[in-house]
Design an enzyme around this catalytic site. Structure first.
Site, PDB file in Angstrom:
ATOM      1  N   THR A   7      43.023  51.383  46.388  1.00 32.54           N
ATOM      2  CA  THR A   7      41.976  50.823  45.534  1.00 32.54           C
ATOM      3  C   THR A   7      40.725  51.679  45.641  1.00 32.54           C
ATOM      4  OG1 THR A   7      40.714  48.797  45.028  1.00 32.54           O
ATOM      5  CG2 THR A   7      40.983  49.333  47.342  1.00 32.54           C
ATOM      6  N   ASN A   9      37.905  49.765  44.774  1.00 34.73           N
ATOM      7  CA  ASN A   9      37.005  48.625  44.694  1.00 34.73           C
ATOM      8  C   ASN A   9      36.268  48.491  46.033  1.00 34.73           C
ATOM      9  OD1 ASN A   9      36.119  45.876  45.094  1.00 34.73           O
ATOM     10  ND2 ASN A   9      37.310  45.312  43.285  1.00 34.73           N
ATOM     11  N   ASP A  68      48.423  43.303  44.545  1.00 32.45           N
ATOM     12  CA  ASP A  68      48.384  42.882  43.148  1.00 32.45           C
ATOM     13  C   ASP A  68      48.215  41.373  43.150  1.00 32.45           C
ATOM     14  OD1 ASP A  68      48.251  43.366  40.448  1.00 32.45           O
ATOM     15  OD2 ASP A  68      50.403  43.209  40.118  1.00 32.45           O
ATOM     16  N   PHE A 154      34.545  37.208  39.754  1.00 33.94           N
ATOM     17  CA  PHE A 154      34.994  38.007  38.608  1.00 33.94           C
ATOM     18  C   PHE A 154      36.305  37.425  38.110  1.00 33.94           C
ATOM     19  CE2 PHE A 154      36.047  39.935  42.687  1.00 33.94           C
ATOM     20  CZ  PHE A 154      37.428  40.007  42.628  1.00 33.94           C
ATOM     21  N   GLY A 155      36.811  37.990  37.027  1.00 36.49           N
ATOM     22  CA  GLY A 155      38.102  37.526  36.503  1.00 36.49           C
ATOM     23  C   GLY A 155      38.046  36.061  36.088  1.00 36.49           C
ATOM     24  N   ASP A 157      37.474  33.492  37.983  1.00 32.52           N
ATOM     25  CA  ASP A 157      36.750  32.660  38.949  1.00 32.52           C
ATOM     26  C   ASP A 157      35.960  31.494  38.331  1.00 32.52           C
ATOM     27  OD1 ASP A 157      37.815  34.256  40.861  1.00 32.52           O
ATOM     28  OD2 ASP A 157      35.953  35.182  41.524  1.00 32.52           O
ATOM     29  N   LYS A 177      34.371  31.980  48.976  1.00 34.80           N
ATOM     30  CA  LYS A 177      35.591  32.446  48.308  1.00 34.80           C
ATOM     31  C   LYS A 177      36.367  33.395  49.205  1.00 34.80           C
ATOM     32  CE  LYS A 177      37.530  35.216  44.707  1.00 34.80           C
ATOM     33  NZ  LYS A 177      37.396  36.176  43.636  1.00 34.80           N
ATOM     34  N   ARG A 183      43.481  36.650  48.518  1.00 33.51           N
ATOM     35  CA  ARG A 183      43.522  38.001  49.081  1.00 33.51           C
ATOM     36  C   ARG A 183      43.221  37.956  50.579  1.00 33.51           C
ATOM     37  NH1 ARG A 183      40.241  40.796  45.949  1.00 33.51           N
ATOM     38  NH2 ARG A 183      38.579  41.100  47.430  1.00 33.51           N
TER      39      ARG A 183
END
Length: 202
Positions: A7, A9, A68, A154-155, A157, A177, A183
């Protein structure tokens, strides 16, 4: 131990480095000079995570793990699942369009149960020689709310409310979170595996 997390990120990287601790030097794709788009053509989260980790191992020679994540909605037979990031179609990841599509599909639906699922695949030289790969899973169960709420995260959420909370991921804030996320749970399982392995070597 030097290992690549597939990643770039920064947020994911710092989270992983913190959980794995000082015994690990976790490198990003940038750190190893991997700038191409790694293919993700699998039909499952497991296949995609493994594809990414193996790509780095084969092309760059580093032990690697990749993740993923998908949102799986019960009433939609597990959609969007592996297509979570590209659910609304089009180029790139349009979170707003993805959320609107999901809310539309669930309109009038009483069963709003959903779960976030993360898979981490680990590919290392010693495992490849024995022909085995390792997978770690993290799951958070919850429901899809009727409308968006909250500005963090994000996404999906803003429309995902984890069980045991009366707020969405986007309202709970990153600290909460990260403590309970899918994750974080998958990474904890990865870390536990490394610790167990280390113990058995002594």
């Amino acid at each position: 131990m030097k290992i690549v997390f597939a990643t770039n990120n920064a947020h994911k990287l710092s989270e992983i480095r913190e959980i794995l601790g000082p015994g690990f030097e976790v490198l990003s794709l940038n750190d190893i000079g991997c700038h191409e788009d790694i293919p993700e053509t699998g039909s499952s989260l497991e296949a995609n995570a493994l594809q990414k980790a193996r790509y780095v191992y084969v092309n760059y020679g580093y032990d690697c793990f990749a993740d993923d994540t998908g949102l799986e909605v019960e009433a939609l037979n597990g959609e969007p699942g592996v297509f979570s990031a590209r659910y609304a179609g089009g180029e790139g990841h349009d979170s707003e369009a993805n959320m609107q599509k999901l809310l539309r599909k669930l309109s009038g639906q009483t069963n709003r149960k959903a779960r976030f699922r993360t898979i981490i695949a680990l590919v290392r030289k010693k495992d490849e020689e024995e022909g085995c790969a390792h997978e770690f899973e993290g799951i958070v169960n919850g429901v899809i709310t009727e409308e968006k709420s909250g500005a963090e995260g994000f996404g999906y959420d803003p429309i995902f409310q984890p069980n045991g909370y009366d707020k969405t991921f986007a309202e709970l804030g990153m600290e909460v979170k990260n403590a309970i996320s899918h994750r974080a749970r998958a990474v904890a399982n990865l870390a536990a595996f490394f610790k167990e392995e280390e113990k058995s070597q002594h």
